[in-house]
Each structure stands twice: as C-alpha cells, then as structure tokens.
Design an enzyme around this catalytic site. Structure first.
Site, short mmCIF file in Angstrom:
data_model
loop_
_atom_site.label_atom_id
_atom_site.label_comp_id
_atom_site.label_asym_id
_atom_site.label_seq_id
_atom_site.Cartn_x
_atom_site.Cartn_y
_atom_site.Cartn_z
NE ARG A 257 -0.84 -0.10 4.94
CZ ARG A 257 0.03 0.50 5.75
NH1 ARG A 257 0.55 1.68 5.45
NH2 ARG A 257 0.40 -0.06 6.89
CG HIS A 261 -3.45 0.98 9.03
ND1 HIS A 261 -3.75 -0.28 8.57
CD2 HIS A 261 -4.28 1.21 10.09
CE1 HIS A 261 -4.71 -0.80 9.34
NE2 HIS A 261 -5.05 0.08 10.26
CE1 TYR A 271 4.05 1.59 8.11
CE2 TYR A 271 3.44 3.13 9.85
CZ TYR A 271 3.11 2.43 8.71
OH TYR A 271 1.86 2.55 8.16
#
Lengths: 358, 326
Positions: A257, A261, A271
């Site tokens: 993706r 999120h 991250y």
C-alpha cells in the site's frame, strides 16, 4: 537439535514483469480484449477513487477510510475472477472488491461516514458489509460456503484479509473448517508488507504466508500481487476449483500500500523507508498493465484521461447521493436491534421520543 | 404425554424442529454420531442425516462463525458450545458479530441462531465447566438469554428460541438435566420468550430466581412458611434478557419486598439489572431495599467446596429474614 521445521515452497505465480513483458506465457489467462480493457479501467477507477477518498477524508467529508493505492491489481484481479452469485466477505480495506461486486458506491461512502444505510447491502448483491474485526470474516466464510454446498448451489464464498490477519486464530480456524468440510471457499490474503507499522517478518517466522495453508491441508499459492493477470489467473483457478466441489484454497498476493494504513492519523514514514516506498512504486500495477495493453494496442494515454474524468464523475455522483441520505434517529436504531423491539427497548424508545412513555 | 427429563425434553424439541423446518441445522463438538456429551442430540444424526446434524472441528469461534455464515444465507443454525465456560473462545463471534448482524446491516442480514450450552454447578465438574456467565450476555445488546428450570419449559422455550428471528443464547443447567422427570406433552407448543412465571404465590416477599436457583428458592419458601408463617412469592424469570419487569413489579406491588437469587457471583449474572429495573419502576412499592442472595465475587470454586459456595435454601431464608427486618 536437528532442524525440524517443515520445508514447503508454495508456487509463486507471475505473468507480467515490471515492464509489462509476459514472463510466463503458459499462464496468460484467456481474457478478451474487452475484458483486458475492463481490468485496466477498474484499476484506474480505483486509483482515482483512492486519491479522492484521501482528500475527502482530510476535508472531513468521509470518515473511516483505509487507502488502497498499490493494491489495485490484487483487489481488482481477484474480484474479476468471481461470478456475481459468488459471495464476498470483505475486510475494511476491501472496498473496491465490494464496489465491483455491486455494492453501491454511495453506500460505501455512507459506511465510511458511519451511517446505518451504509451497511444495508441491496438484495441480490452478494456481499457482506466490511468487517472491522480482523479474522471475524474468515470464520464466517465456511458458513456461507456450507450454505451453498447444502443447497447444491454452484457458488463460492471468498474472503480477504491482510498479512497481519494471518496471525489471528480465526484465520487458521476458518481455513481449517473449510478444509475439513471440503467447502467452496477461497481465502485471499493481501500481503501489503505492513500491519500498520509492524512489518510482515514480525508476524511469523514462516517464509511465506501461502504456506500457512499447509496447516489446513489445503492448497496455498503465492502470487505477484502487483500483476493483475497473475492475480486473476490464480484466483480464477481457485474459485472454479471450489465451484467444482474440489475444496478451498488460500492465495497470498504479495503487494504494497502506497498510502497510510488508514486516514486516522497513521504516518508510514515513521516505519517505512523512502527506498522501500520507491522500490514498490517501480512495481506499480497500473504502469505494468498499461505497458502491456499499450503493447497490444488496447490502451492509450487519451483513453486513460477520458476514463479518469468518467471515474471522477462517478465518485461525485455517489457523494451527492450519500449527502442526500436521511439523517438517522436513535429511535430507528432501537427499531433495528430485533425484528420486534423488546419491552425494555420499547420503554427506552418512549423515553427518547416522548411517545407512549410509561 | 410422557415423563421426560430436561435433557429428553431438549432432544425432543430439537427433533420436532428439525422435522418441521428444513433450515434448522444442529452442529457442534460430538453432537453428531456420538449424540452429544450429555446425549442431548442422541439419535438425531441417524434420523436427519449428517447434512442436518453434524460434528465440527474443535474450535468454538469456528463453530459460531459457521453459524453466522449459515444464518446470513438463510439457515437457522442451532450450534452447541460444549460447556459455556468455553464461550470466551467464541466471544467475538457472539457479542461482536451475531448480536449485531441485524443492526449493522440495517436489517439486510439477520441472525436467527440459537446457541445451546450447558452450564451450572453442583455436579463437580472440572474448571471452566460450571461458571455462570449469562451476565456477559445480559450486557450484550442484540441477543436474548433464556434459562429454563424444568423439562416442560425447556421444550417450549427451546422451540420458541429456534423460531425467534434473532439470536438466542439457550443455557441448560447441568444439574437440572436429569435431576427429575416431568410430564412433557408430545405436541408442538412454545413458551414465549421474555415472559416470567410465578411458580409460587405469596404475599410477604418476592423471590426472583432463574435456572437451578428456582428450586432452591421454592425450597426456601416452604421452609420460610414453616418456620415463620410468612409466604414468599417465587418468580421463575425463564428469560433473563430481556427481563420481564412487569411480572416482577406486579408481584412487588403485593409483597412490597423482594430478593434476587442467582448462582452467578454477586457482581455477575442478571441480579443487578433486575434490582436496577425494580428501582426505576417500583421504588414506591418497596418497604425495604432489594437484596441479592448470591455467591461471593470469587472465581468459580474448586469442586470439593462447591456445595458451600453455591446458594442454599437456608441462605435464601436468611436473606428473606434480613429483608423483613429492614
């Protein structure tokens, strides 16, 4: 101590490479030119919609939204391999599959905003509403599939989850039930590398997610999730195999993706490195499939631009329709708890409306 | 008419409903060929076939998930959880899914599922078999909770539960399974859900109970009558969600005093909700606070001390005396 870990290499399927070249001609699915163009259109639509949904979410015109850019091949390819009578049990990110299976877009927007009408899937649309509890849809899938089997219907239940979801107990239970009962079910895992901030390697020491099918005794296949033809090919085989009464299968689509999120404050730069992001952007499913179609003379820049405008208009119309939905009332919520409100609920309803209070 | 134990009445009800409605499916761990660990489904697989009555893998979430999937496709599943202490394994599929299906889909999908499960103390079971966890579902919007106290009502309530268009948790007290026989008609009858039953008339205090505590309350009422000449009215709640507050209020209007007896710990079960509803609707009829006769808030006891932990008729009498003295 000897190495007692079972060795299993699930098949990895790719049809198109990053440049749109056919790497495995034997696996090219037999799709008409029109179907190939339709696949491209749907991926373009999904990308446009995703960009728009992100903006709308930032403006407060949409509520909960889980971005999908990067996963178009995976989402579009697998839904395209189903029939309209097959039943989808989506997770919260699987909005494109729902839409292309017939779930009206304005209702999906209402679901995002938190309106009850959002979940009222029209009769005849074979789709459950998006599931928030990761894994819950996976244990419900054997139930849907068993219903088809008991009624002798040649239909298939297909469910979706992410890489993180494969760590849930329900993921295993669902696959295992379907295997034990030999049910027409397909478990589709979109491994987009991260469960919010947690990389896939932290979910399991297993080298692939597809090999988790071994625990249920069902076939597990790994597929290039950025390759729409490979995803279609593999899912179509699994769906038709299930339809023929040969039991369930699990598919791991390796994808990514590009966005966060969800739109609820996640920042992927915390991250993920820029290099990782760029590496996956080179694998963009739209670029590779566009090259493939252009090579066959089935797609052009002007055609894409025209279709983008069309997609924007569809989204606008759906938004307008969502805006027109009647406001909810707490009394109506009470009325949808049971077929007939309990005396307790009737009392509470009277307290709220002031009607017939006692 | 036939003399039946509660377990026979339950089997009989399942048999009737399997015959009447082909959408009804019975499944769980060992319910098929084996006929259930308590014989509740004895003979049913043989009679209706393995498509209607079948065993599942050993996984409670999987079992209720299976029921949820079947229900949204139009079946009427009657799954079994072998012991209700194992319900935690299936908690999401009940409270997070089943209970919400109609609501979250605006009525598009429904969940006419009846979960049968044994529970209850006094038979020295191992850990996590006897716990009274009904209170967890009294707090779960979207499910009804039914607990029969005798064979006749077990049949009528189970038939009503299976025919209910919404999810029902049907809890069967293990101590009541074979403790006595009762006349149970062979014909098809239902007992409406959400309606309590006055099992003993009295004028001095109301005792509200359910499950195995109904007979404890009845014994206590007899003892109280002999010892004090006071008459307790005993109400068998039968359905603990929703609570039949009207029957309770009507009784309190006569007796002006009430206690609630339950096998679940003080902070669990349905007692607190019953007391709260009495406070809302009958406070002006009360001469004394409503007291609860329950076990203490410990984990369910070790088998060797179970009988001391569970409410006894004497404990109920003591609570009645206390509420009279207030």
């Amino acid at each position: 101590m000897s190495q007692a870990v079972a060795q299993y290499e699930p098949p990895y399927v790719q049809v198109l490479d990053e440049n749109g070249n056919v790497t495995n001609p034997d696996l090219l699915p037999s799709l008409s030119d029109e179907q190939l163009r339709e696949l491209m259109k749907r991926m373009v639509f999904t990308r446009i919609w995703d960009q728009r949904a992100i903006k709308l979410s930032r403006q407060g015109r949409l509520g909960f939204y889980a971005p999908v850019a990067g996963q178009e091949a995976s989402m579009i390819g697998c839904e395209f391999a189903t029939q309209k009578e097959d039943f989808l049990l989506p997770g919260y990110r699987d909005i494109p599959q729902c839409y292309f299976h017939g779930y009206p877009l304005h209702q999906l927007f209402l679901y995002s905003r938190g309106h009850q009408l959002g979940g009222k899937v029209p009769e005849g649309v074979n789709c459950m509403l998006p599931q928030i509890i990761i894994g819950a849809q996976i244990v419900q899938t054997p139930g849907v599939a068993l219903a088809f089997k008991l009624r002798g219907e040649k239909r298939v239940a297909i469910t979706f989850t992410g890489d993180g979801g494969t760590s849930q107990g329900d993921f295993y239970e669902g696959m295992n039930f379907a295997g034990a009962m030999n049910l027409p079910a397909v478990f589709f895992v979109q491994n987009n590398q991260y469960a919010i901030s947690v990389p896939r390697e932290m979910q399991t020491h297993a080298k692939t997610l597809a090999q988790k099918a071994v625990a249920a005794g069902i076939p597990g296949i790994q597929v290039d999730g950025m390759d729409v033809l490979a995803v279609y090919r593999v899912t179509h085989e699994a769906v038709e195999r299930a339809r023929a009464g040969e039991g369930p299968a699990m598919i791991e689509a390796v994808t990514f993706r590009y966005g966060p999120h969800t739109m609820s404050g996640d920042d992927p730069t915390r991250y993920r490195t820029k290099e990782t992001q760029e590496e996956w952007e080179r694998k963009d499913p739209l670029i590779r499939f566009r090259k493939y179609l252009e090579g066959k003379g089935l797609w052009s820049e002007s055609e894409e631009q025209a279709y983008i405008e069309e997609a924007k208009e569809i989204v606008n119309q759906a938004l307008k329709q969502a805006d027109e939905a009647e406001k909810m009332a707490v009394a109506d919520l009470i009325d949808t708890m049971f077929a007939e409100p309990t005396p307790t609920l009737k009392r509470q309803r009277a307290e709220i409306t002031g009607e017939g209070a006692n | 008419m036939a003399q039946m134990t509660m377990i026979q009445a339950i089997t009989h009800a399942l048999d009737l409903e399997l015959a009447r409605d082909e959408r009804v499916l019975v499944f769980g761990e060992d319910v098929g060929n084996n006929g259930g660990v308590f014989r509740a489904t004895e003979g049913l697989q043989k009679k209706y076939g393995a498509d209607r009555v079948f065993d599942t893998p050993l996984a409670e979430s999987g079992i209720i998930g299976l029921a949820n999937g079947l229900a949204i496709q139009g079946f009427r599943p009657v799954p079994e959880i072998q012991f209700f202490g194992f319900v935690f394994e299936a908690f999401d599929q009940i409270a997070g899914q089943l209970a919400r299906t109609r609501y979250r889909s605006g009525g598009r999908y429904t969940a006419p599922v009846t979960i049968r499960s044994p529970f209850g103390g006094g038979v020295h079971t191992p850990e996590m078999h006897a716990d009274s966890l009904e209170g967890l579902f009294v707090q779960t919007p979207g499910v009804k909770v039914v607990i029969p106290s005798n064979p006749y009502e077990a049949k009528g309530l189970l038939l009503a539960a299976i025919r209910d268009p919404d999810p029902v948790i049907f809890l069967e007290h293990m101590k009541l399974y074979r403790s006595f026989r009762q006349e149970v008609p062979e014909d098809d009858y239902t007992i409406p859900l959400g309606v309590a039953n006055v099992v003993r008339e009295g004028k001095d205090a109301t005792v509200i109970a359910y499950g195995a505590m109904v007979s404890v309350a009845q014994k206590a009422a007899e003892q109280w009558s002999k010892e004090k000449g006071l008459e307790a009215e005993v109400i068998d709640l039968r359905t603990i969600s929703p609570i039949d507050i009207d029957t309770i209020v009507k009784s309190i209007q006569k007796t002006n005093r009430a206690i609630v007896v339950q096998e679940a710990q003080r902070s669990a079960g349905a007692a607190a909700e019953i007391v709260a509803q009495i406070n809302e609707q009958a406070i002006y009829h009360l001469e004394a606070p409503v007291l609860r006769a329950t076990p203490p808030d410990t984990v369910y006891p070790f088998g060797m001390i179970e009988d001391e932990w569970l409410p006894t008729p004497q404990y109920v009498v003591n609570t009645l005396n206390k509420v009279m003295a207030l």
